[in-house]
Enzyme design. Sequence first.
Site: not given
Length: 296
Positions: A145, A183, A193-194
């Site tokens: 991403q 997130d 988060n990621k």
Amino acid sequence: MTGTPRWFDTLVKDIVALRVQGAENVAREAVRGIARLADERPGTDLKKAAGRLIATRPTEPMMRNALAYFLANADERGAARVRDHLLAQFDAGDRLIAAYAAGLVKDGCYATHCHSSTVVDAFLEAKRRGRGFTVRNTETRPRFQGRITASGLAAAGIPVIHAVDAAMRTELDGCVAVFLGADALLRDGSVANKIGSGLLAELAFSRRIPVYILASSWKYDERPPSGYEATLEHRSPSEVWPDAPKGVSVRNIAFEIVDARHITAFVTELGIREPQSTIAEIERRRRWRAVDGRNA
Ligand code: RUB
């Protein structure tokens, strides 16, 4: 008519497959989808449909909060109106976050990871303000991403260096701050988060480089942080290694927790504030619980 229409099933699949990705994009598409369902198929069990959307990514509180708000208000105010209200709220919040965060950007190098539309918007706003900064961005295995971020920044003329995740420490050299999306904003001031975000924040903290989390307050998760952690998304091992040999167990955890101690401030539509004070303010407002929209 029974069941959900094909376009709704496609939306569910698109979210699972990350064709719609990032917490805010997911929340927006979920709100559009549920409103369209309410409009096209009166009598549909909207609660059940919302449950299907939420189950696509249970660790996305922005979608959950927005759908809860929709369900609490749609009957009385009408689906289209509630949808438009929510999307307008998100738009207004995004503009504020981009403006606050752009104010933090000076000429220098900024590190980010993965793809947060909120972070990209902030960099675009900083560019509009004439800042001469550069960005270091990590690719985000296994789904890459980070390339969305790199492409978007480059298209806007922002110099960006894109590197593998394992180069995080090297790429942080010379950076003046880290900007990350989220997130979930958790009750103890940590965020999810990621995967890789917690590592980047910890590295930055150890070098006294400030770490800013750019996120809508709609991402607040009211579960205890341990409850959130217990449900961290494990994605298919085949995303990492499709033909892994027998005996190799591949693990593919999508998110990780960024410790509150490693975060300098949250940049939300409520301003630039320390994590705990932002959480206290969000808890005071509890906007998605409002049933008449006046508090939203
Ligand atoms: C994306 C990701 C993003 C946050 C915030 O993960 O972790 O940083 O969702 O994004 P995935 P935004 O690609 O698995 O959805 O700021 O756009 O809400």
